[in-house]
Every structure is written in structure tokens, then in C-alpha cells.
Design an enzyme around this catalytic site. Structure first.
Site, PDB file in Angstrom:
ATOM      1  N   ASP A 178      30.615  18.264  62.125  1.00  0.00           N
ATOM      2  CA  ASP A 178      31.763  19.027  62.590  1.00  0.00           C
ATOM      3  C   ASP A 178      33.026  18.271  62.209  1.00  0.00           C
ATOM      4  OD1 ASP A 178      33.415  20.916  64.245  1.00  0.00           O
ATOM      5  OD2 ASP A 178      31.429  21.503  64.952  1.00  0.00           O
ATOM      6  N   HIS A 249      34.956  23.771  59.775  1.00  0.00           N
ATOM      7  CA  HIS A 249      34.481  22.648  60.601  1.00  0.00           C
ATOM      8  C   HIS A 249      34.050  21.471  59.726  1.00  0.00           C
ATOM      9  CE1 HIS A 249      34.649  24.298  64.680  1.00  0.00           C
ATOM     10  NE2 HIS A 249      34.180  25.435  64.210  1.00  0.00           N
ATOM     11  N   GLU A 311      34.106  30.096  63.100  1.00  0.00           N
ATOM     12  CA  GLU A 311      35.479  29.649  63.329  1.00  0.00           C
ATOM     13  C   GLU A 311      36.106  29.055  62.068  1.00  0.00           C
ATOM     14  OE1 GLU A 311      35.037  28.555  68.054  1.00  0.00           O
ATOM     15  OE2 GLU A 311      34.496  27.031  66.584  1.00  0.00           O
TER      16      GLU A 311
END
Length: 543
Positions: A178, A249, A311
């Protein structure tokens, strides 16, 4: 017993007593299961279950005082029968996994001290006489552990695997990368772990307060670490599903190799939340992704490989002349480059005989036909994915995100998100109401995001006993009984005590479990629902 079996009939007339001379009879095909049982029960009980002496045969009449393991191909995979009388214990499974689950039930029928790692007494070790027939409701019964935000050393991961197996959970989804850390060695890219696995400090508490602890944090898994984790899990019938989050990410990867980004040189992200940085669309970036995915396939035998896809901010692509030009050459808009990336990842995995596993954002723009979807944005996302023909793992944040606070008590450690109690998790149904394609919901998982869990003790507190409730949701029939579960849980907590689990007590956190210096950001249910509704609207409105 947690999870509750399909059917159990107790006989008050007797009990089997485990003794040092109790023998174990098992066919060669269950040698691994027999070895696990001896290693698990022997140290705490002193009963190491020697094999029966000839002429006792696996298929013949067993001697009195024996534990017998059998396979029955007529039974379904993962199903088992456990019968206990005063003179005999028999565990029959449709496969080795079924036998293993029957033995986990047997462990729960023993006194809690039998779950310790070494002896604290001499027994006795009675097992009540019972006949149990059992099989799981879902085939995917999982737990996601985020080791990117806070790294968990190998010993902690192995301990969690044991706890999952005890509760008949069969998937450990490891979130390995991440913005805040890269946790896996990749040949040819040494800076991923020498640079990307470390950050100089972390946020203390919710990102809202912008407070830091000024304490370096990091760590990563070597190839041999992964092999150990995978082998340990396989012996307990747990599949380790790796996730490499792409193409967003990725700030930790870009800190190591800025040339893979869109012109900036970020450091490993110290703040929680979502980075705006993404991979660029060059052939070099694609080659990097292919190398990573091939390495992951080499190390993890899982039939599905997590590719993230959640995301992902498209802003850099919109502003990048190279990305705009590549999108134009592909005949797509810059915002559709994520779907293009996902298609490239899926092709790599298909060549290795694997399927992609992605968060429900990969549905935006069209996911590969064989993609397994982790539906986190509520029942609407799960229904959308299932109706689009995908198999789905339900993991809605309002029901199974175990980083969310467990009560309204201000002493809860770093209270964030909506309140999510044991009862709330127990009430969760993985199948959305009104869905007709119910067979495409293959199960569910709880997600442990670790921004606010710096170590295994904190994970224990946030995961248990809520993970016990999830175990029953995914194993037992949907007509569950909360009162019965609550009563079973009271007994079950003694087992967690024996296992050294620092779970949340029913009356709230102990003083050492609080974190008063790490301020939270609790949300109401209405506030969280509004956030998720906004996120889901993008999915539902996408052509």
C-alpha cells in the site's frame, strides 16, 4: 461450539476420556492431519496419540479407547461427522479438510486447557458423548489482514492462521502493499524492500488530527518467509491469498522507483488515507507489474491473486501528456486506464492459470469475466457484481470492517468509523436481500485494516470476539440464534484465554488496551452510510 454445527446430539450417559495410552488410527492419506493432531494435543495433555499396534487396521474394527480418522468420498468437501462414545472417537470427512474441521470441533469439546501449548495440569481430558453432522454454508470463509500499514512478523501471522483454523475459516487474504509500505521481496527490484518497506514515522490516531509518533516502522517478508506461511496455512487447510494493490495505492513502490510514476518523487507515505499517486502507463511500468505478479504466482499457490484496484485517483493520468496520449492510442479516456491496467494484470494471471481478485472498483469500466469481486461498498455492490456474472466475496465495511470501533465508550482504542459490535457482525448476511443469483455469493470475509493496530495485541483486541461471530455467519445455517451464540461465546472466551488472545472483554477495554494519546474520529451510522452511498453511486452509475 463456535461455529455452531449443523446438527449435534449429545448423550448424557457417558464421555470419552483422552489418556496417554489413547491410540490414533488414520489412513496414509491423512498422515499430515494425524501429525498435526499429535503435535497440537500432545504437549498440553500429555496424550501424544501413538498409532495402534498391529493387527489393528484402519478399515477393521478399531480397538476400544481409540481415535479413528476416516475419509468418505460420498460426503461433500469440507463436511464431517464426529461421533464420540465412551470407548471411541470417530471423525469422518469428505476430504482431509473435513476431517481437520471435525478435529477442531473435538478440540473445542475438550476442557479449555487442552488448547494451551504446554501442560498446566494432569487432566482428566473428557470429551462428551455426541454425534455431530456438519458442513459449511459458504466455501469462502475469510479474513483480510493488512500488513502494509503495520507490519506483522511471521510468528504473528502463523498465530493468526491457527486462530482462523480453530474457527473453521479457510482464507487468509494478505494485503501486502500500500502507500504506507511494501512488504514482499521482488527479484530485480531490491529498493522495494530497502526503501519502500520503511517509513520514518506513522500517524498517531485518526488522520483528522494530523498527529505523528515520530517512530520508524517497517518490515517485509522474504521468499522463505512466504513459503513458511503458505505451508503452515496449507497444513491447516487455510489458503493464503496475496494482494498487491495496483495501479493505485502504490506510493511506497514509487518511493523506491520514482520512474514508475507520473513525474513526482514521493516518499513512503506517513499519513493514513489515500495517495493521489499512481503508476504511469509506460511499458516499463507494465513490465514491473508483470514481474511482481509472476513472483507472487511463484510463491503463492492460491487459485486467485489479489490485484487491488481500489481507490485509484485518475488525476495524474488526466494531467500526464504520456497517459493522455496512450489513452488516445487505445481509443479510451484517461479515466478508463485503470480498467486497461486490470485487463493487463488479468492476462498475466490467466497465463499462469490464476484468476484476478479485486475490490469492487474494478467493475467500473468492466472487469475481466473470471474476476472474483470483493464487494466492500455494501450489499448494492455485491448485488451489482453478482448480477454482472461475477463470483463475489461479501465484505461490506458497515458489517465486517474490524478496524471500526466496538462501542460508544470513549475509552475504545482509536475509535473510528461506525459502531460495529459482536451482535452487528453476527446479524450480517453475505447474500444481499432480493438477489436471485445467490449462488454467485461464494462467501464473506472480515477485513482488518491496521492503521490503528500497531501490533498483534491490538489486532487481537479488534478482531476477537467479532471474528468468532463472522465464523458462524459463514459456516452455519442462516437461521442463526443470537441468544444461543451469546451463551456459546461465554464458554468460548475461556478457550481464547487459553490461547493467549487479548480479545475485547464484554464489559469493555482494559486500561492497557486503551490508547488515550491516539485520538479517533467516530462516525454515526448515518454519516458512514452517506459516504458509502456516494462511493457506490459511482459504481451503479457506470456504463
Amino acid at each position: 461450539m463456535i461455529p455452531r454445527p449443523v446438527a449435534a446430539s449429545f448423550d448424557d450417559a457417558g464421555a470419552f476420556t483422552l489418556r496417554p495410552d489413547t491410540v490414533l488410527i488414520a489412513p496414509d492419506s491423512l498422515a499430515g492431519t494425524a501429525a498435526w493432531l499429535r503435535a497440537t494435543l500432545g504437549p498440553p495433555t500429555g496424550c501424544f496419540l501413538p498409532p495402534a499396534a498391529p493387527p489393528a487396521a484402519v478399515d477393521g474394527p478399531p480397538p476400544s479407547g481409540a481415535i479413528v480418522l476416516r475419509l468418505d468420498e460420498r460426503m461433500a468437501a469440507e463436511a464431517y461427522r464426529l461421533t464420540v462414545s465412551a470407548s471411541l472417537v470417530t471423525v469422518t470427512g469428505g476430504d482431509a479438510a473435513g476431517v481437520h474441521y471435525g478435529l477442531q470441533t473435538l478440540r473445542q469439546l475438550l476442557p479449555p486447557a487442552a488448547l494451551r501449548r504446554a501442560a498446566v495440569g494432569d487432566g482428566p481430558w473428557p470429551v462428551p458423548a455426541v454425534a455431530i453432522t456438519d458442513a459449511p454454508r459458504f466455501r469462502w470463509r475469510g479474513c483480510m489482514l493488512d500488513v502494509a500499514r503495520h507490519f506483522m512478523p511471521v510468528a504473528g501471522v502463523l498465530r493468526l492462521i491457527d486462530l482462523l483454523a480453530l474457527h473453521k475459516l479457510n482464507v487468509l487474504h494478505l494485503h501486502l502493499t500500500d502507500d504506507q509500505g511494501w512488504r514482499l521481496e521482488i527479484p530485480g527490484y531490491p529498493l522495494l524492500t530497502s526503501v519502500g518497506a520503511w517509513r520514518p514515522r506513522s500517524m498517531r490516531g485518526s488522520k483528522k488530527h494530523e498527529e505523528y509518533d515520530d517512530r520508524p516502522h517497517g518490515g517485509y517478508y522474504t521468499a522463505d518467509d512466504v513459503r513458511e506461511i503458505v505451508a503452515y496455512a496449507a497444513a491447516r487447510h487455510v489458503t493464503v491469498v496475496p494482494e498487491i494493490d495496483l495501479p493505485g495505492h502504490v506510493q511506497a513502490a514509487l518511493a523506491a522507483y520514482p520512474r514508475l510514476g507520473n513525474g513526482s518523487s514521493p516518499a513512503v507515505r506517513e499519513a493514513w488515507g489515500i495517495s493521489t499517486h499512481t503508476l504511469n502507463v509506460s511499458d516499463e511500468a507494465l513490465d514491473f507489474c508483470r514481474t511482481v505478479l509472476h513472483t507472487v504466482c511463484d510463491l503463492f499457490p492460491s487459485p486467485v491473486i489479489g490485484i487491488g484496484g481500489d481507490e485509484c485517483d485518475r488525476g495524474e493520468w488526466r494531467r500526464s501528456p504520456a497517459a493522455v496520449a496512450r489513452a488516445r492510442d487505445l481509443g479510451i479516456e484517461p479515466d478508463d486506464l485503470q480498467a486497461w491496467f486490470v485487463a493487463q494484470f488479468a492476462a498475466v494471471l490467466a497465463a499462469r492459470g490464476r484468476r484476478p481478485y479485486g475490490w469492487d472498483e474494478i467493475l467500473e469500466g468492466g472487469a475481466p469475466e473470471d474476476a472474483l469481486i470483493a464487494a466492500w461498498r455494501g450489499p448494492a455492490a455485491a448485488a451489482f457484481a453478482a448480477n454482472a456474472g461475477h463470483e463475489v466475496v461479501s465484505c461490506p465495511d458497515m458489517h465486517v470492517y474490524l478496524d471500526y470501533r466496538q462501542s460508544d465508550d470513549p475509552a475504545e482504542p482509536v475509535p473510528v468509523g461506525t459502531r460495529l459490535t459482536v451482535e452487528d457482525v453476527y446479524a450480517f448476511d453475505p447474500v444481499p436481500a432480493g438477489l436471485t443469483a445467490t449462488d454467485r455469493i461464494i462467501g464473506a470475509q472480515a477485513n482488518i485494516w491496521t492503521e490503528h493496530m500497531p501490533d498483534a495485541r491490538a489486532v487481537d483486541y479488534m478482531a476477537f470476539p467479532r471474528l468468532c461471530a463472522l465464523a458462524e455467519v459463514v459456516w452455519s445455517a442462516p437461521d442463526r440464534d443470537l441468544a444461543d451464540f451469546t451463551g456459546q461465546l461465554t464458554t468460548h472466551l475461556a478457550r481464547l484465554d487459553a490461547l493467549g488472545v487479548e480479545y475485547r472483554r464484554p464489559d469493555g477495554p482494559r486500561p492497557w488496551q486503551t490508547r488515550p494519546a491516539a485520538r479517533g474520529n467516530p462516525l454515526t451510522d448515518a454519516e458512514r452510510r452517506e459516504i458509502i452511498a456516494g462511493l457506490t453511486a459511482r459504481l451503479l452509475g457506470h456504463p
